[in-house]
Design an enzyme around this catalytic site. Structure first.
Site, mmCIF file in Angstrom:
data_model
loop_
_atom_site.group_PDB
_atom_site.id
_atom_site.type_symbol
_atom_site.label_atom_id
_atom_site.label_comp_id
_atom_site.label_asym_id
_atom_site.label_seq_id
_atom_site.Cartn_x
_atom_site.Cartn_y
_atom_site.Cartn_z
ATOM 1 N N CYS A 7 0.809 -1.227 0.000
ATOM 2 C CA CYS A 7 0.000 0.000 0.000
ATOM 3 C C CYS A 7 0.844 1.279 0.000
ATOM 4 C CB CYS A 7 -0.991 -0.007 1.164
ATOM 5 S SG CYS A 7 -0.275 0.186 2.814
ATOM 6 N N HIS A 47 -2.734 1.513 6.731
ATOM 7 C CA HIS A 47 -3.126 1.406 5.320
ATOM 8 C C HIS A 47 -3.310 2.792 4.707
ATOM 9 C CE1 HIS A 47 -4.432 -0.727 1.791
ATOM 10 N NE2 HIS A 47 -5.441 0.115 1.664
ATOM 11 N N HIS A 54 -5.749 1.874 -4.529
ATOM 12 C CA HIS A 54 -4.787 1.377 -3.539
ATOM 13 C C HIS A 54 -4.342 -0.032 -3.891
ATOM 14 C CE1 HIS A 54 -7.836 -0.952 -0.781
ATOM 15 N NE2 HIS A 54 -8.249 -0.941 -2.019
#
Length: 346
Positions: A259, A308, A320
């Site tokens: 990520c 994240h 993402h």
């Protein structure tokens, strides 16, 4: 005549034990008869467990990324210090050679000064502490000795700093290894659960995710309340160019990403160097607390520990790299699995 003895009666204790055992056996048999057979976890139950394991793996991945970044930084610092030590040692040798040359010249012109003899046979630091000898040296010799003393102190400090950083590096490498094992353990557990699904169940999960991704893509491309511009636009375009690239923990592109690897790579393509980990990225820029104020290309962070991150795509969607087994994709902020914390405008 045959004996007609009455058979021996069991003791009251024995009767009680046997009765209790028999009752327990009957109860267990009854429970077994009525108990439902153990059921295999449903597709949705497996998915929930797998998602949780992937979340834990991603948390460990960001810790791994942080340790890896620290390791690389320490290695660079140690290399710089070692280069400085090598150059410093050469300079120190030159200074000593220069003083030796002065001593030789003094000897040729009338005998070497006893104070210089003392220097050449002992530590300069100890020599300079003997203030009474300074009067016996020329100003040029005094300056040379002071430079030698200063250089020796610098070298001692550099060597001590290098030693401490080497210890820190060893500790960081140990931490890196632990986090790598943790990530691999979580991923292996998730894969084991996924392997328990039938081919039909796996196909159903894949179809559900595909529908969700297409829906998010339509929402993102249908327009946004505020379009990207400048560096954010360039970063967002870079991320779009990597749609479909696989998630790999610790990867920073250009063919695979985790990520924070995706977001740091995307902004690098826009000429902006942002930190490597999601936690560090969360403080790099202007904080945006309301989803309504987000603009395309802003960084968006999720979960309480900020493990994240993605790029805002408009209309409540992000681009993402979700987790192992997935690819870079559009997704609704409502389905990330953790709360939106805030955005950052780089």
């Amino acid at each position: 005549m045959a004996s007609h003895r009455r058979p021996k009666q069991p003791s009251r204790t024995r009767v009680t034990v046997l009765t209790t055992a028999a009752a327990a056996a009957v109860a267990l048999s009854s429970q077994a008869a009525h108990a439902a057979p153990s059921e295999k976890p449903s597709k949705d139950e497996v998915k929930a467990k797998v998602d949780k394991l992937y979340e834990q793996a991603e948390q460990a991945t960001e810790k791994y990324n942080g340790a890896k970044e620290k390791q690389e930084k320490l290695q660079e610092e140690i290399s710089t210090i070692q280069d400085n030590v090598a150059r410093g040692q050469e300079e120190l040798n030159d200074l000593r050679d220069g003083l030796g040359t002065m001593a030789s010249a003094q000897y040729r012109t009338g005998g070497i000064d006893p104070s210089v003899q003392l220097f050449l046979s002992s530590d300069p630091d100890d020599y300079l502490d003997k203030a009474s000898t300074l009067d016996q040296l020329s100003s040029q010799q005094v300056e040379a000795l002071r430079k030698i003393q200063e250089k020796q102190r610098e070298l001692a400090q550099d060597r001590a700093e290098a030693s401490e950083k080497l210890k820190d590096l060893a500790s960081t490498r140990t931490e890196l290894g632990k986090k790598k094992k943790e990530v691999q353990s979580k991923l292996a557990a998730a894969q084991k659960l996924l392997n328990s699904l039938t081919a039909k169940e796996k196909a159903a999960l894949a179809a559900e995710q595909e529908r969700a991704t297409r829906s998010s893509e339509r929402d993102a491309l249908s327009g946004s309340s505020s379009a990207a511009s400048g560096r954010a636009a360039a970063a967002y375009a870079a991320a779009q160019s990597k749609l479909g690239s696989p998630y790999v923990y610790g990867a920073t592109g250009p063919s695979s990403f985790d990520c924070s690897g995706l977001t740091s790579w995307a902004y690098a393509q826009a000429g902006v160097a942002i930190p490597r980990t999601s936690e560090a990225q969360s403080g790099y820029g202007t904080r945006i607390t309301s989803v309504n104020d987000l603009q395309v290309g802003d960084l968006v962070f999720f979960f309480n520990d900020l493990h994240h991150v993605g790029l805002y795509a408009g209309n409540g969607q992000i681009i993402h790299a979700p987790r192992t087994g997935t690819v870079v994709r559009y997704e609704s902020m409502n389905t990330i699995g953790g709360p939106f914390m805030w955005g950052v405008r780089v």
